[in-house]
Design an enzyme around this catalytic site. Structure first.
Site, mmCIF file in Angstrom:
data_model
loop_
_atom_site.group_PDB
_atom_site.id
_atom_site.type_symbol
_atom_site.label_atom_id
_atom_site.label_comp_id
_atom_site.label_asym_id
_atom_site.label_seq_id
_atom_site.Cartn_x
_atom_site.Cartn_y
_atom_site.Cartn_z
ATOM 1 N N CYS A 13 0.855 -1.190 0.000
ATOM 2 C CA CYS A 13 0.000 0.000 0.000
ATOM 3 C C CYS A 13 0.892 1.242 0.000
ATOM 4 C CB CYS A 13 -0.921 0.014 1.207
ATOM 5 S SG CYS A 13 -0.061 0.313 2.762
ATOM 6 N N CYS A 16 3.653 1.743 2.592
ATOM 7 C CA CYS A 16 4.930 1.071 2.283
ATOM 8 C C CYS A 16 5.860 2.051 1.564
ATOM 9 C CB CYS A 16 4.700 -0.147 1.395
ATOM 10 S SG CYS A 16 3.765 -1.489 2.147
ATOM 11 N N ASP A 476 3.782 33.118 -26.900
ATOM 12 C CA ASP A 476 4.704 33.674 -27.888
ATOM 13 C C ASP A 476 3.995 33.636 -29.239
ATOM 14 O OD1 ASP A 476 7.262 34.486 -29.019
ATOM 15 O OD2 ASP A 476 7.339 32.442 -29.826
ATOM 16 N N ASP A 679 8.185 28.137 -27.695
ATOM 17 C CA ASP A 679 8.811 27.040 -28.436
ATOM 18 C C ASP A 679 9.842 26.281 -27.617
ATOM 19 O OD1 ASP A 679 11.028 28.646 -28.379
ATOM 20 O OD2 ASP A 679 11.009 29.149 -30.498
ATOM 21 N N ASP A 683 12.498 30.898 -25.890
ATOM 22 C CA ASP A 683 11.628 31.398 -24.830
ATOM 23 C C ASP A 683 12.001 30.801 -23.480
ATOM 24 O OD1 ASP A 683 9.973 32.921 -26.583
ATOM 25 O OD2 ASP A 683 8.975 31.078 -27.196
#
Length: 784
Positions: A13, A16, A476, A679, A683
């Site tokens: 679970c 753990c 952009d 892009d 940027d």
């Protein structure tokens, strides 16, 4: 610092996963450790001068789990024909290694011993179904035996289920139950007891500890009542062997169903792996031989025939073809390729044959980088998970305290030992924090997988949580809102038809290297226009070009193509056409005027046109309450024209690349949560500064982008879809957390007050975890 991925088997679970992460973080030299129960993976960032990956594995193994190296995106290979043994970490030659495929991946082992070690948890998972079957069969057999005994007894006998069986008067039901349930108790529940022992040894609390305490208490209590009558003021009818057996059966069944649903939910990785080519044809020692695609080495020459998958990333050295790259770029039309062009592994060659030089193979290919990114995202955590993790850390000790308190109140104050035992067991069983622990990771796993299937790569769960809070998106312009390449948009012909005008203009452009010229020639080639011959060509800097065209009838004619400045140099009067030119310029288009034999024949306009989907995207974003902005280096007039076409209300024009980051900061300082869409290369600073950077990129550089979210298909609609996906995923997480908290808040008091039978508690506990997993899995069907 080294970032290493490990595969961990044997977790029951989410607690753990928390305990494993806690122990790894305690190791000297470990900076961060994230363990995901959902994906069975650990991401560990450590100082390789202070600690080794083998030490991490030894630490995990000491807790009772099985850890393995999960290197190079999971395929265990690299560019030199070597692999890493996932068990011992040894670097081995693939040719001499033992190979076997698990879940769509080929693993390489240095010895049979390492293979057997790796296979053991895989086999253990397969035996889980048998354990579930045995436990359920035993419980059903007990129920059937009860019915049989009831039918054989005389009617009207009280407590008939506890009366002696007619043909075995000395053999009471207590003995039957002990014999039938003890194998279920210790064979079916062995993994829980083993896990509990490890937990106690390492001074941690987990689900195994709670289940072990509950079931062993019920079994031991019943055994004392049965074999030592009179020791406790309890009659044999109050033994609870069945309770213990049913709890184990239900928990095992719940775990099995949870694993089944979880595997279905993690299909995204498997689908990506299924795209991997299986074989390749390479040139070795002057011969073309067929090998496994995983054996290709960097620098080898690979031959690809029509209809075959490209087995690695590389560069064409001979031949040309058209390649379907839809699985990477989302572009439905095949892409023409020739010598010098890059090819992407797993894409499909369609028409011609070619030879290419492999530059990236195995785990370095674009496809495997995408797989690696998706896996890491599914294994990561989100900030909201800290709430559940913090609660889980205090939860188990609190549950034990509540169980003991319930026991003593019922025994010492009420004076009912049977009720005390039942309340104690019920509180322990009902309170397992499984649902709480898996509420976040299961939803993240499905959300990230759903994104990957849609071509949206999310670097970590943190970005899904962040993007849900976004209220401003900055785009952009070039290559994001627009196509990034100029296209011919208008031909205003004053003489001749448009086709002839286009032929003359394209013929004049054929010796030019200008981007506008290339766009014209590309369109001419696409439309199969046969160009006129050109001589005496001359480019006039900043103004246009001129040349002499040789027409089809052999006549020669002088032509010019350029801007208004060139027209003034030629002494031509633009006044009859100035209105048309002005309209086109107001639309942000580049205007070119065609002159033949010193006479104005036409006006042509070119522009970097917006993507077809742009208008719909910005309308959807605005309707979703998200403010949109456009960043561009263009002048204000051109920017306004593009914005009008796209439906963007806010503009930042004449912005230099270095100023983009400052503009993002300005918006953030105004209290806005900002996503930047660009892009991913020029940027990069703005993408990094924004709350969520969304990089539009495709092809072999996909995994190198800067953004936290990457839109593989270059489709602007995916920017809006990523917002929806983030909101849907966070909605699922909140639903899961609510039900997990509500379940425990309601169930614990019921169990403590003796209103919840331990058998019902076990079923409810299993059901709560399954509910969380199924609710998360519904994300796969949600509309985005």
């Amino acid at each position: 610092m080294t970032k290493q991925k490990f595969k961990i088997k044997g977790m029951h679970c989410a607690s753990c996963a928390l305990n494993i992460a806690k122990k790894i973080k305690e190791l000297g030299g470990v900076e961060t450790a994230e363990v995901s129960y959902s994906t069975e993976q650990a991401l560990v960032n450590f100082d390789s001068e202070k600690i080794t990956g083998q030490k991490v594995i030894e630490t995990v193994n000491s807790l009772g789990y099985k850890a393995f190296f999960d290197t190079d995106g999971g395929d265990g290979g690299n560019s030199n024909g070597f692999a890493v043994d996932p068990v011992c970490g040894m670097r081995i030659d693939k040719k001499n290694a033992i190979s076997k495929t698990f879940d769509g991946r080929t693993r390489y082992f240095c010895s049979e011993k390492c293979l057997e070690t790796f296979e053991s948890p895989e086999k253990e998972l397969k035996t889980m179904k048998r354990r579930v079957a045995v436990a359920l069969s035993g419980v059903l057999f007990i129920a059937a035996l009860r019915v049989f005994a009831t039918l054989t007894l005389a009617a009207g006998v009280t407590l008939i289920t506890w009366a002696p069986i007619p043909f075995l008067p000395w053999f009471t039901w207590g003995y039957w139950l002990f014999i039938l349930t003890t194998p279920i108790q210790f064979i079916g529940g062995w993994t829980f007891y083993k896990g509990a022992y490890r937990a106690i040894k390492n001074r941690i609390m987990n689900m195994d500890f709670l289940i072990s305490m509950g079931t062993l208490t019920a079994w031991a209590f019943s055994s004392v009542v049965l074999f030592f009558p009179g020791l406790l003021p309890i009659k044999e009818k109050d033994v609870y062997f069945e309770v213990s057996a049913v709890i184990i059966a239900f928990v095992l069944l719940g775990k099995f169903m949870e694993d089944y649903v979880k595997k279905k939910s993690s299909a995204a990785i498997r689908k990506l792996l299924d795209l991997k080519p299986k074989t390749a044809r390479v040139e070795r020692e002057g011969k073309a031989i067929e090998i496994s695609a995983e054996e290709i080495m960097t620098g080898e020459i690979v031959i690809v025939r029509p209809g075959e998958q490209i087995p690695a990333d590389g560069v064409i050295i001979e031949g040309e073809s058209e390649i379907n790259e839809a699985m990477i770029t989302g572009e439905s039309l095949p892409v023409a390729k020739k010598a010098g062009d890059k090819v992407i592994g797993a894409t499909v060659n369609q028409t011609g044959s070619f030879r290419f030089k492999a530059t990236k193979v195995g785990s370095e290919t674009a496809l495997m980088q995408i797989v690696k990114m998706v896996e890491e995202a599914q294994s990561s955590s989100a900030p909201i998970q800290k709430l559940a993790d913090k609660a889980s850390a205090y939860f188990v000790p609190a549950v034990i305290a509540a169980a003991l308190l319930s026991f003593f109140i019922w025994w010492l104050i009420v004076g009912n030992l049977t009720a005390a035992i039942l309340a104690f067991v019920a509180v322990l069983i009902i309170s397992c924090p499984c649902a709480l622990g898996i509420a976040t990771p299961t939803a993240l796993m499905v959300g990230v997988g759903r994104g990957a299937e849609a071509g949206i790569l999310i670097r970590s769960g943190e970005y899904l949580e962040r993007i849900e809070k976004i209220n401003t998106m900055v785009f952009d312009k070039t290559g994001t809102i627009t196509r990034g390449q100029p296209e011919l948009t208008d031909i205003l012909a004053f003489e001749n038809d448009q086709k002839e005008i286009f032929k003359i203009a394209s013929s004049l452009e054929q010796n030019s290297e200008h981007p506008l010229s290339k766009a014209m020639l590309k369109k001419a080639k696409k439309e199969n226009i046969e160009l006129y011959k050109l001589k005496d060509f001359k480019a006039i800097a900043g103004k246009g070009l001129k040349g002499i065209l040789i027409l089809d009838n052999g006549e020669e004619t002088q032509a010019h193509l350029g801007n208004k400045s060139l027209m003034r140099d030629l002494g031509l009067d633009l006044s009859p056409h100035i209105e048309d030119i002005g309209k086109l310029e107001n639309q942000g288009k580049t205007v070119m005027i065609l002159v033949v034999q010193n006479k104005i024949k036409a006006v042509l306009a070119m522009a970097d046109v917006i993507k077809e989907e742009a208008g719909d995207v910005f309308r959807d974003l605005e309707s979703a309450g998200i403010e949109t902005w456009m960043l561009t280096g263009d002048n204000q007039k051109t920017a306004e024209a593009i914005a009008r076409q796209a439906g963007i209300k806010n503009i930042m024009a004449e912005i230099l690349p270095g100023q983009k980051l400052d503009k993002i900061r300005e918006l953030q300082s105004a209290g806005k949560k900002v996503a930047m869409v660009g892009d991913g290369i020029n940027d990069a600073p703005a993408l990094a500064q924004s709350d969520v950077g969304i990089a539009i990129g495709s092809g072999s550089d996909i995994a190198k982008e800067t953004g936290g979210i990457i839109l593989v298909k270059n489709d602007l609609r995916d920017a809006a879809i990523s917002i929806k996906l983030g909101r849907l995923t966070m909605k699922k997480i909140r639903q899961n957390l609510f039900w997990a908290f509500a379940y425990n808040a309601a169930a614990i008091p019921l169990a403590a007050f003796g209103l919840l039978n331990p058998v019902i508690a076990a079923a409810a506990m299993a059901l709560s975890s399954l509910t969380v997993v199924v609710n998360s899995a519904l994300l796969k069907k949600a509309k985005i």
